[in-house]
Structures are given as C-alpha cells and as structure tokens.
Design a protein around this motif. Structure first.
Motif, short mmCIF file in Angstrom:
data_model
loop_
_atom_site.label_atom_id
_atom_site.label_comp_id
_atom_site.label_asym_id
_atom_site.label_seq_id
_atom_site.Cartn_x
_atom_site.Cartn_y
_atom_site.Cartn_z
N TYR A 1 -34.81 14.10 -10.44
CA TYR A 1 -33.92 14.91 -9.61
C TYR A 1 -34.27 16.39 -9.76
CZ TYR A 1 -29.73 17.34 -8.05
OH TYR A 1 -28.88 18.21 -7.41
N GLN B 1 -29.03 9.68 -3.93
CA GLN B 1 -29.32 8.66 -4.93
C GLN B 1 -29.22 7.26 -4.34
OE1 GLN B 1 -30.07 9.35 -8.60
NE2 GLN B 1 -30.98 7.46 -7.87
N TYR C 1 -36.71 4.65 -11.49
CA TYR C 1 -36.43 5.96 -12.07
C TYR C 1 -36.32 7.00 -10.96
CZ TYR C 1 -37.94 3.78 -16.45
OH TYR C 1 -38.06 2.94 -17.53
N THR C 2 -35.53 8.05 -11.26
CA THR C 2 -35.33 9.15 -10.32
C THR C 2 -35.63 10.47 -11.02
OG1 THR C 2 -33.52 7.95 -9.21
CG2 THR C 2 -33.66 10.33 -8.82
N LEU D 1 -36.12 12.93 -5.98
CA LEU D 1 -34.91 13.19 -5.19
C LEU D 1 -34.66 14.69 -5.17
CD1 LEU D 1 -32.23 12.56 -3.74
CD2 LEU D 1 -31.22 12.11 -6.01
N VAL E 1 -32.50 5.88 -3.09
CA VAL E 1 -33.60 5.65 -4.03
C VAL E 1 -33.71 4.15 -4.33
CG1 VAL E 1 -34.44 6.08 -6.37
CG2 VAL E 1 -33.39 7.93 -5.06
N THR E 2 -34.93 3.62 -4.28
CA THR E 2 -35.15 2.19 -4.52
C THR E 2 -36.01 1.91 -5.76
OG1 THR E 2 -37.06 2.19 -3.03
CG2 THR E 2 -34.91 1.64 -2.07
N THR E 3 -36.58 2.93 -6.38
CA THR E 3 -37.41 2.73 -7.56
C THR E 3 -36.53 2.71 -8.83
OG1 THR E 3 -37.79 5.11 -7.76
CG2 THR E 3 -39.42 3.83 -6.52
N TYR F 1 -41.28 12.04 3.53
CA TYR F 1 -40.10 11.73 2.74
C TYR F 1 -39.02 11.06 3.60
CZ TYR F 1 -38.89 16.47 4.51
OH TYR F 1 -38.69 17.59 5.27
N THR G 1 -32.40 4.96 -12.37
CA THR G 1 -31.72 4.85 -11.09
C THR G 1 -30.42 4.06 -11.22
OG1 THR G 1 -33.81 5.13 -9.92
CG2 THR G 1 -32.04 4.11 -8.68
N VAL H 1 -41.19 5.97 -9.89
CA VAL H 1 -40.31 7.14 -9.86
C VAL H 1 -40.17 7.65 -8.42
CG1 VAL H 1 -39.91 9.50 -10.70
CG2 VAL H 1 -41.06 7.81 -12.18
N THR H 2 -38.95 7.94 -8.01
CA THR H 2 -38.69 8.62 -6.74
C THR H 2 -38.28 10.05 -7.02
OG1 THR H 2 -38.03 6.63 -5.53
CG2 THR H 2 -37.18 8.72 -4.70
#
Length: 263
Positions: free
Chosen positions: A94, A84, A91-92, A14, A87-89, A65, A172, A11-12
């Motif tokens: 937000y 967005q 899931y995000t 954002l 983001v590379t994972t 970050y 994502t 998970v990232t």
C-alpha cells in the motif's frame, strides 16, 4: 530466459489517489524505471476532479492498472476499502500517490517480503514514518518488531501508531483479522481506529528503522498535501510546547483506556 528478480507476482501495488495525477504518474514511472513489477496494480480514486480522472484513464493504458472510482469524495476509509477489495493476490503493497521509492527500497522490500512469507504471524511491514516507532526488539536486516507497551509509564504516545497509512506491505487477509477501515470520518481518526484494531487483535508488525532511506514524500506546489495540522502543535514557542506536553499526556491516558477497555 532470465527471470526478472524484481517481479513479485504474489503482491499487488495498491495506490490511493485524490486530485494528484501528476504524483501518481511519477510514482508508477519510478517503479517502472527501477524495474519493479507486481502481480497487479490497483489505483483507487476518491472522487477526483474531472481533469484528474481523465488523466487517470490515460495513464491506465500505459501502466495497465485496475482503476476503481467513485462519483463523489467519500474519504480515506472508503478509498482504501474499495481499493483493497479489488486486490486478488496474497499480499498488498500500500502506497499513497505522493510517495516515490528510492533506489534502496527494492532490497529491503525483498527482505520484508521474505520475512512475511517465512513468519506467518507477521501482519505488516512498514517502510516509512515521520518518527521511529518507540518500542521495538531487533528482528533482522534493518527491521525491528514493534512492541506495544500498554503501561502508562511507557509514555511515548507514538506507541499507538503500530499501524499507519504510510507505505507498508501487508497480507491481503488484513480485513479478516482487523476489520475494514472506518468510513465517513476524518482521515486521522480512520488511521487511529485501524491502529486500535491492530493492537486489540494482537497484530504483529515490522518497522524499517532507517525509513528515510526508502521513500521520498513529494508535495509540489501544483499538487500540495491535503492534510493540515493545527499550528500550535508545530510551534516551538515555550508555552505551546508546554501545552503540547500536557495535551499528549492526556491523550496517552485517554487512548490507553480506549484501546484496553473499549471495543
């Protein structure tokens, strides 16, 4: 070595930001104090004033970050889109910068994350709102699945807000299914258009029913909210209430046609 049970490498986080570096610091500090960490953090800034940008760069060395900036304000849609994109994972999570997770958040976030991993059809899990989503069916552990009812007799206009910009977990791949956020328009219209896309592409989402238990939304006098509503919509005057009722029924009919028949 003990594994940190509050670490989510897939998970990232954002965070969208605009002229509220104190709020951003409070948000990130709270996640750190609650021992919650992610596979990455992206802060997307929408052309803030120099003093805030400078503070963002200072905080970057503390919270590590990825800072995504733009030289001028381009609005909510652009701010989320460019964030967005970084983001590379898989899931995000937000969260806008003026929110702060409560201690109860972590357990329910774990539940939502587990549900999304187990149910490939889920697109989003929502953790906060101003009002409950009106039409739902039970899902589990305090979550309900949102059910969009297109019929006019299902006349609660809040049914269109299957998507909102309040804190939520999503895949994502969200853009691949629902498209990018509309840019160059007001934030509330950007939000509506994403909700419309979510409905038209048959999105599925969870809503945490006791949402007041998971996040604070904090707006200080130093960093107030940038979203303002027309005064008549908030008034308790009988004439204003009647006008609001008529306005909402017209909106309901117009939005129903828009969602069902217009791309």
């Amino acid at each position: 070595m003990d594994v940190n049970v509050n670490t989510f490498p897939e998970v990232t986080l954002l965070v969208t930001h605009y002229n509220r570096s104190q709020s951003l610091e409070r948000l990130l500090q709270t996640f750190q104090q609650q021992n919650i960490s992610f596979g990455g953090i992206v802060v997307s800034d929408d052309g803030s004033k120099p003093e805030h940008v400078n503070r963002l760069k200072e905080l970057q060395s503390v919270y590590h970050y990825n800072l995504v900036t733009t030289p001028q304000n381009k609005g909510l849609g652009n701010n989320i889109n460019k964030g967005q994109d970084a983001v590379t994972t898989s899931y995000t999570l937000y969260v806008q910068e003026d929110f702060e997770p409560k201690p109860a958040f972590i357990q329910h976030f774990k539940d939502a994350f587990n549900y999304m991993q187990a149910d490939a059809g889920l697109d989003i899990a929502r953790f906060y709102a101003y009002f409950c989503y009106p039409y739902t069916k039970p899902y589990g552990k305090g979550f309900a699945e949102m059910v969009f009812k297109p019929q006019l007799w299902a006349n609660n206009h809040l049914k269109f807000y299957v998507y909102s910009d309040h804190p939520h977990l999503r895949r994502t791949t969200f853009f691949q299914k629902f498209g990018r956020y509309a840019e160059g328009i007001k934030g509330d219209i950007t939000e509506y258009r994403m909700a419309k896309a979510f409905i038209q592409h048959k999105g599925r989402g969870l809503f945490f029913e006791n949402f007041n238990n998971l996040f604070y939304q904090k707006n200080s006098s130093d960093e107030p909210s940038t979203m303002n509503r027309a005064g008549w919509r908030e008034s308790k005057n009988p004439l204003a209430l009647a006008a609001r009722f008529i306005y909402l029924q017209i909106k309901l009919a117009r939005w129903t046609y828009d969602v069902l028949y217009k791309k």
